[in-house]
Scaffold this motif. Structure first.
Motif, mmCIF file in Angstrom:
data_model
loop_
_atom_site.group_PDB
_atom_site.id
_atom_site.type_symbol
_atom_site.label_atom_id
_atom_site.label_comp_id
_atom_site.label_asym_id
_atom_site.label_seq_id
_atom_site.Cartn_x
_atom_site.Cartn_y
_atom_site.Cartn_z
ATOM 1 N N THR A 138 51.488 -26.169 -135.264
ATOM 2 C CA THR A 138 52.389 -25.169 -135.858
ATOM 3 C C THR A 138 53.811 -25.714 -135.909
ATOM 4 O OG1 THR A 138 51.002 -23.333 -135.101
ATOM 5 C CG2 THR A 138 53.311 -22.824 -135.577
ATOM 6 N N ARG A 139 54.226 -26.416 -134.878
ATOM 7 C CA ARG A 139 55.563 -27.028 -134.889
ATOM 8 C C ARG A 139 55.672 -28.068 -136.002
ATOM 9 N NH1 ARG A 139 56.428 -28.659 -128.723
ATOM 10 N NH2 ARG A 139 58.164 -29.846 -129.590
ATOM 11 N N CYS A 140 54.614 -28.839 -136.229
ATOM 12 C CA CYS A 140 54.618 -29.814 -137.329
ATOM 13 C C CYS A 140 54.809 -29.118 -138.674
ATOM 14 C CB CYS A 140 53.310 -30.606 -137.363
ATOM 15 S SG CYS A 140 53.067 -31.780 -136.010
ATOM 16 N N ILE A 141 54.077 -28.040 -138.884
ATOM 17 C CA ILE A 141 54.187 -27.283 -140.134
ATOM 18 C C ILE A 141 55.602 -26.726 -140.290
ATOM 19 C CG2 ILE A 141 53.434 -25.176 -141.322
ATOM 20 C CD1 ILE A 141 50.616 -25.748 -140.118
ATOM 21 N N ASP A 142 56.142 -26.180 -139.210
ATOM 22 C CA ASP A 142 57.491 -25.609 -139.269
ATOM 23 C C ASP A 142 58.526 -26.662 -139.654
ATOM 24 O OD1 ASP A 142 56.396 -23.180 -138.524
ATOM 25 O OD2 ASP A 142 57.090 -23.289 -136.441
ATOM 26 N N VAL A 143 58.410 -27.864 -139.098
ATOM 27 C CA VAL A 143 59.346 -28.937 -139.445
ATOM 28 C C VAL A 143 59.198 -29.305 -140.912
ATOM 29 C CG1 VAL A 143 59.909 -31.376 -139.066
ATOM 30 C CG2 VAL A 143 59.561 -29.862 -137.106
ATOM 31 N N CYS A 144 57.960 -29.442 -141.378
ATOM 32 C CA CYS A 144 57.736 -29.785 -142.798
ATOM 33 C C CYS A 144 58.349 -28.732 -143.715
ATOM 34 C CB CYS A 144 56.245 -29.926 -143.090
ATOM 35 S SG CYS A 144 55.507 -31.430 -142.431
ATOM 36 N N ARG A 145 58.107 -27.473 -143.408
ATOM 37 C CA ARG A 145 58.649 -26.397 -144.248
ATOM 38 C C ARG A 145 60.181 -26.400 -144.229
ATOM 39 N NH1 ARG A 145 54.533 -23.489 -146.133
ATOM 40 N NH2 ARG A 145 52.701 -23.097 -144.860
ATOM 41 N N SER A 146 60.759 -26.649 -143.073
ATOM 42 C CA SER A 146 62.214 -26.691 -142.952
ATOM 43 C C SER A 146 62.804 -27.820 -143.798
ATOM 44 C CB SER A 146 62.600 -26.871 -141.477
ATOM 45 O OG SER A 146 63.969 -27.059 -141.344
ATOM 46 N N LYS B 272 46.497 -31.977 -145.318
ATOM 47 C CA LYS B 272 45.707 -31.559 -146.484
ATOM 48 C C LYS B 272 45.884 -30.060 -146.751
ATOM 49 C CE LYS B 272 41.060 -31.541 -148.378
ATOM 50 N NZ LYS B 272 39.643 -31.892 -148.173
ATOM 51 N N GLN B 273 45.868 -29.254 -145.688
ATOM 52 C CA GLN B 273 46.047 -27.810 -145.850
ATOM 53 C C GLN B 273 47.440 -27.471 -146.362
ATOM 54 O OE1 GLN B 273 45.142 -26.418 -141.914
ATOM 55 N NE2 GLN B 273 42.961 -26.171 -142.343
ATOM 56 N N LEU B 274 48.440 -28.139 -145.840
ATOM 57 C CA LEU B 274 49.817 -27.828 -146.226
ATOM 58 C C LEU B 274 50.143 -28.280 -147.640
ATOM 59 C CD1 LEU B 274 52.515 -26.633 -145.328
ATOM 60 C CD2 LEU B 274 53.107 -28.852 -144.361
ATOM 61 N N PHE B 275 49.654 -29.464 -148.023
ATOM 62 C CA PHE B 275 50.020 -30.031 -149.316
ATOM 63 C C PHE B 275 48.909 -29.969 -150.360
ATOM 64 C CE2 PHE B 275 52.946 -31.834 -146.257
ATOM 65 C CZ PHE B 275 54.145 -31.549 -146.870
ATOM 66 N N GLY B 276 47.721 -29.468 -149.948
ATOM 67 C CA GLY B 276 46.651 -29.260 -150.902
ATOM 68 C C GLY B 276 46.035 -30.522 -151.468
ATOM 69 N N THR C 29 48.799 -39.932 -136.880
ATOM 70 C CA THR C 29 48.344 -39.574 -138.230
ATOM 71 C C THR C 29 46.946 -40.121 -138.512
ATOM 72 O OG1 THR C 29 49.439 -41.473 -139.272
ATOM 73 C CG2 THR C 29 50.695 -39.410 -139.120
ATOM 74 N N ARG C 30 46.409 -40.930 -137.611
ATOM 75 C CA ARG C 30 45.013 -41.369 -137.763
ATOM 76 C C ARG C 30 44.053 -40.277 -137.300
ATOM 77 N NH1 ARG C 30 46.895 -46.968 -135.871
ATOM 78 N NH2 ARG C 30 46.967 -45.939 -133.868
ATOM 79 N N MET C 31 44.587 -39.287 -136.584
ATOM 80 C CA MET C 31 43.753 -38.193 -136.077
ATOM 81 C C MET C 31 43.282 -37.303 -137.225
ATOM 82 S SD MET C 31 43.521 -38.175 -132.690
ATOM 83 C CE MET C 31 42.849 -36.547 -132.632
ATOM 84 N N ARG C 32 42.009 -36.965 -137.192
ATOM 85 C CA ARG C 32 41.439 -36.070 -138.197
ATOM 86 C C ARG C 32 42.203 -34.741 -138.235
ATOM 87 N NH1 ARG C 32 36.093 -35.320 -140.382
ATOM 88 N NH2 ARG C 32 35.484 -37.178 -139.235
#
Length: 176
Positions: free
Chosen positions: A129-137, A169-173, A159-162
């Motif tokens: 969730t923190r990763c998503i928040d940073v990307c959105r910011s 993929k979810q955030l950027f489609g 980033t090698r982690m599934r």
């Protein structure tokens, strides 16, 4: 390549995001941001907390105070995290957990458990969730939406982690 690129850099100790616009061989930084307190080590720490909670009550305090035992748990957590990139379950076996100051074998315990990919995702949810928040910011700062990004570059060991690839993929489609 021409267009907008998001650099998603999740290493061992920090998380950084940059939005670049590339045109005619010129790179322009549109926005940057990050979380200096977020990295792969934090994902390992979530697993270690879960492992410590599974240590029998009789030994838990000694394990938490013992540097050798905690290092064994950290090593096992990192190994399990890596295993979950390729497999749906990681088996964890850590022996001789206890008070290594005293050195008496009867003071040690053995921990055998399994961590599933789905449960790891649950453990890691506050971090993702923190990763998503940073990307959105960073996207907001650049006045862009995820759909405006034409490519995502993944940088750093995490980033090698599934789990992280699915997050992107979810955030950027799109696949990375």
């Amino acid at each position: 390549f021409q267009g907008r690129v998001l650099v998603f850099d999740l290493g061992g100790g920090t998380f950084d995001v940059s939005v670049l616009e590339m045109e005619n061989g010129v790179y322009e930084v549109k926005a940057t941001g990050g979380d200096p307190q977020l990295g792969g080590d934090d994902f390992d720490a979530r697993i270690v907390q879960w492992l410590v909670a599974q240590v029998p009550d009789l030994h838990r305090e000694a394990v938490m105070k013992d540097r050798v035992s905690m290092q064994r748990l950290r090593y096992a957590a990192e190994r399990a995290k890596r295993t979950l990139s390729d497999q749906v379950e990681a088996f964890i076996s850590v022996g001789e957990l206890g008070d290594h100051q005293e050195g008496a074998p009867e003071r040690y315990c053995q921990l055998d458990t399994a961590l599933t990919r789905d449960f790891f995702q649950t453990l890691a949810e506050p971090l993702t969730t923190r990763c998503i928040d940073v990307c959105r910011s960073v996207l907001d700062e650049a006045k862009l939406t995820p759909g405006d990004i034409e490519a995502v570059m993944l940088v750093g060991g995490m980033t090698r982690m599934r789990l992280v690839r699915q997050l992107v993929k979810q955030l950027f489609g799109r696949n990375t």
